[in-house]
Scaffold this active site. Sequence first.
Site, PDB file in Angstrom:
ATOM      1  N   TYR A 178      60.556  16.949  58.150  1.00  0.00           N
ATOM      2  CA  TYR A 178      61.332  17.674  59.175  1.00  0.00           C
ATOM      3  C   TYR A 178      60.399  18.308  60.211  1.00  0.00           C
ATOM      4  CZ  TYR A 178      63.916  21.424  61.421  1.00  0.00           C
ATOM      5  OH  TYR A 178      64.446  22.264  62.369  1.00  0.00           O
ATOM      6  N   VAL A 234      60.832  27.955  67.070  1.00  0.00           N
ATOM      7  CA  VAL A 234      60.847  26.932  66.009  1.00  0.00           C
ATOM      8  C   VAL A 234      61.888  27.363  64.979  1.00  0.00           C
ATOM      9  CG1 VAL A 234      59.515  25.888  64.139  1.00  0.00           C
ATOM     10  CG2 VAL A 234      58.462  26.189  66.386  1.00  0.00           C
ATOM     11  N   ALA A 235      62.810  26.468  64.699  1.00  0.00           N
ATOM     12  CA  ALA A 235      63.936  26.762  63.801  1.00  0.00           C
ATOM     13  C   ALA A 235      63.472  26.938  62.355  1.00  0.00           C
ATOM     14  CB  ALA A 235      64.940  25.612  63.890  1.00  0.00           C
ATOM     15  N   SER A 250      63.876  31.375  67.946  1.00  0.00           N
ATOM     16  CA  SER A 250      64.866  30.298  68.048  1.00  0.00           C
ATOM     17  C   SER A 250      66.276  30.806  67.720  1.00  0.00           C
ATOM     18  CB  SER A 250      64.500  29.193  67.057  1.00  0.00           C
ATOM     19  OG  SER A 250      65.591  28.311  66.875  1.00  0.00           O
ATOM     20  N   GLN A 296      65.317  32.347  72.504  1.00  0.00           N
ATOM     21  CA  GLN A 296      65.687  30.976  72.902  1.00  0.00           C
ATOM     22  C   GLN A 296      67.152  30.756  72.560  1.00  0.00           C
ATOM     23  OE1 GLN A 296      66.066  28.247  70.232  1.00  0.00           O
ATOM     24  NE2 GLN A 296      67.110  27.135  71.870  1.00  0.00           N
ATOM     25  N   TYR A 331      70.580  28.324  72.360  1.00  0.00           N
ATOM     26  CA  TYR A 331      71.382  27.095  72.407  1.00  0.00           C
ATOM     27  C   TYR A 331      72.813  27.527  72.668  1.00  0.00           C
ATOM     28  CZ  TYR A 331      67.841  23.941  70.382  1.00  0.00           C
ATOM     29  OH  TYR A 331      66.730  23.165  70.162  1.00  0.00           O
ATOM     30  N   THR A 338      67.340  26.267  75.994  1.00  0.00           N
ATOM     31  CA  THR A 338      66.813  24.918  75.742  1.00  0.00           C
ATOM     32  C   THR A 338      67.849  23.890  76.166  1.00  0.00           C
ATOM     33  OG1 THR A 338      65.425  25.729  73.975  1.00  0.00           O
ATOM     34  CG2 THR A 338      65.923  23.371  73.949  1.00  0.00           C
ATOM     35  N   LYS A 350      64.136  25.501  79.137  1.00  0.00           N
ATOM     36  CA  LYS A 350      63.086  24.826  78.343  1.00  0.00           C
ATOM     37  C   LYS A 350      63.517  23.390  78.066  1.00  0.00           C
ATOM     38  CE  LYS A 350      60.854  25.001  73.799  1.00  0.00           C
ATOM     39  NZ  LYS A 350      61.511  23.967  73.009  1.00  0.00           N
ATOM     40  N   HIS A 391      59.946  18.784  73.808  1.00  0.00           N
ATOM     41  CA  HIS A 391      60.392  19.245  72.484  1.00  0.00           C
ATOM     42  C   HIS A 391      59.453  18.731  71.394  1.00  0.00           C
ATOM     43  CE1 HIS A 391      64.356  21.172  71.269  1.00  0.00           C
ATOM     44  NE2 HIS A 391      63.787  21.031  70.097  1.00  0.00           N
ATOM     45  N   ARG A 407      60.527  15.436  69.799  1.00  0.00           N
ATOM     46  CA  ARG A 407      61.563  15.426  68.755  1.00  0.00           C
ATOM     47  C   ARG A 407      62.936  14.994  69.243  1.00  0.00           C
ATOM     48  NH1 ARG A 407      60.132  18.315  64.196  1.00  0.00           N
ATOM     49  NH2 ARG A 407      62.149  19.241  63.757  1.00  0.00           N
ATOM     50  N   GLY A 454      52.095  19.343  72.026  1.00  0.00           N
ATOM     51  CA  GLY A 454      50.786  18.729  71.800  1.00  0.00           C
ATOM     52  C   GLY A 454      49.598  19.645  71.984  1.00  0.00           C
ATOM     53  N   ARG A 483      54.696  23.289  66.257  1.00  0.00           N
ATOM     54  CA  ARG A 483      54.367  22.933  64.866  1.00  0.00           C
ATOM     55  C   ARG A 483      53.217  23.752  64.280  1.00  0.00           C
ATOM     56  NH1 ARG A 483      55.678  18.258  67.404  1.00  0.00           N
ATOM     57  NH2 ARG A 483      57.273  16.904  66.492  1.00  0.00           N
TER      58      ARG A 483
HETATM   59  C1  LIG Z   1      60.363  22.209  63.137  1.00  0.00           C
HETATM   60  C2  LIG Z   1      60.646  22.447  64.587  1.00  0.00           C
HETATM   61  C3  LIG Z   1      61.779  23.138  64.958  1.00  0.00           C
HETATM   62  C4  LIG Z   1      62.030  23.393  66.319  1.00  0.00           C
HETATM   63  N1  LIG Z   1      63.125  24.135  66.662  1.00  0.00           N
HETATM   64  C5  LIG Z   1      63.357  24.418  67.968  1.00  0.00           C
HETATM   65  C6  LIG Z   1      64.439  25.245  68.340  1.00  0.00           C
HETATM   66  O1  LIG Z   1      65.187  25.734  67.501  1.00  0.00           O
HETATM   67  N2  LIG Z   1      64.622  25.476  69.659  1.00  0.00           N
HETATM   68  C7  LIG Z   1      63.795  24.953  70.622  1.00  0.00           C
HETATM   69  O2  LIG Z   1      63.999  25.184  71.805  1.00  0.00           O
HETATM   70  N3  LIG Z   1      62.758  24.172  70.282  1.00  0.00           N
HETATM   71  C8  LIG Z   1      62.503  23.907  68.987  1.00  0.00           C
HETATM   72  N4  LIG Z   1      61.425  23.144  68.648  1.00  0.00           N
HETATM   73  C9  LIG Z   1      60.515  22.654  69.707  1.00  0.00           C
HETATM   74  C10 LIG Z   1      59.416  23.674  69.991  1.00  0.00           C
HETATM   75  O3  LIG Z   1      59.919  24.824  70.608  1.00  0.00           O
HETATM   76  C11 LIG Z   1      58.339  23.106  70.920  1.00  0.00           C
HETATM   77  O4  LIG Z   1      58.934  22.643  72.105  1.00  0.00           O
HETATM   78  C12 LIG Z   1      57.540  21.969  70.302  1.00  0.00           C
HETATM   79  O5  LIG Z   1      57.344  22.155  68.925  1.00  0.00           O
HETATM   80  C13 LIG Z   1      56.186  21.898  71.004  1.00  0.00           C
HETATM   81  O6  LIG Z   1      55.430  20.839  70.530  1.00  0.00           O
HETATM   82  P1  LIG Z   1      54.293  20.986  69.409  1.00  0.00           P
HETATM   83  O7  LIG Z   1      55.010  21.075  68.102  1.00  0.00           O
HETATM   84  O8  LIG Z   1      53.522  19.718  69.568  1.00  0.00           O
HETATM   85  O9  LIG Z   1      53.488  22.227  69.719  1.00  0.00           O
HETATM   86  C14 LIG Z   1      61.142  22.904  67.298  1.00  0.00           C
HETATM   87  C15 LIG Z   1      60.004  22.207  66.901  1.00  0.00           C
HETATM   88  C16 LIG Z   1      59.737  21.992  65.571  1.00  0.00           C
HETATM   89  C17 LIG Z   1      58.479  21.272  65.184  1.00  0.00           C
END
Ligand SMILES: Cc1cc2nc3c(=O)[nH]c(=O)nc-3n(C[C@H](O)[C@H](O)[C@H](O)COP(=O)(O)O)c2cc1C
Length: 358
Positions: A28, A82-83, A110, A131, A133, A159, A230, A254, A257, A287, A309
Amino acid sequence: MSIPPDIACLKDYERHAQQALPPQAWAYIYGASADEHTARGNEQAYAELKILNRTLVDVSAGHTRLDLLGHSLQHPILLAPVAYQKLAHPDGELASAAAASAQDALFVLSTLSSSTIEDVARSAAGPKWFQLYFQNSAEQTLQLVRRAEQSGFSAIVVTVDAPINGLRNREQRSGFRLPDGISAVNCPSKEIPQSNAGESHVFQGLMSRAPTWKDIEWLKSQTRLPLLVKGIINPADAIMAAETGLDGIVISNHGGRTLDTLPSPIEVLPLISKHINGEIPLIVDSGIRRGTDIFKALALGADAVMIGRPIMYALATAGALGVAHTIRLLRDELELTMALCGCETLSDITTECLWQPA
Ligand SMILES: Cc1cc2nc3c(=O)[nH]c(=O)nc-3n(C[C@H](O)[C@H](O)[C@H](O)COP(=O)(O)O)c2cc1C
């Protein structure tokens, strides 16, 4: 929990986290959309950019301070929303928010947090944004905004790139499900819009209540907090955000993702920066793993960056201590890069600091 002695950089946390996490949680967190080209490309795009250093420059008055939407920050490293952070550590968002405060990093919570907005606010003494939704109804959406306002969050980050879940095949193959006791505690249960027979599950179903620019304008009229979007990659959307009077843009795919084979934010940044021309702040994520990555993003026009991450990898490995260490590592790497490039302040970091083959 202590920091393993063999950790020297963020990638070391990633390696430790893979060992520490159950395989489904790893799928995940680490996983991305479809064939994960975008996620790989995000890191690759930074690696391919080269820095052009300067020598014999006095940087003894150097610092990494900046002003961002009313905050005086010590450095430009933000924690991305991050959720479900309790997947990585029992203290979840409370640990990462406390670590952010200890390391002077702005924290973004989040909507899908596994801790309540109010508890996180108590844990995060430093600056924090919420953040958002969009929820099933305007009323439910506003309820979240009001709770964030009342808890001292100082901006709303909407987002916009994930109105439906990306096709995260690695996660699907692993059979990932949220474990008992971990959920989006701030959200009313989400009713999944259904389509009628003969209609598209995507268009008439899942997307039927997805927000549009009209909803962003409505939201802007409902809060006095700065509003950022975002998940912007297309320069046309960045222009739209500025024209709508928004206060900032998070250029993000994202972390790869949502939609596979999107370009990396660092690739689209120069064009977006050219159009926005300093009108509103640009924050970049996806990244970022090194201080040199931050340096490159700032050189191409970003005001600040976010990490996603790496928060989860640090939490899984060493809890709050790991997150604080991760921020410190990145800040140290950024300072080192600036020093070796003759940059005393963030505003000294310009496109001239990058190697551009003729
Ligand atoms: C496990 C996970 C959960 C995430 N949950 C959200 C979220 O709830 N809301 C959101 O806007 N972005 C979410 N993101 C995206 C992150 O805010 C961010 O844009 C992204 O992780 C950046 O890339 P990186 O992981 O390479 O640093 C999530 C990313 C991950 C890895």
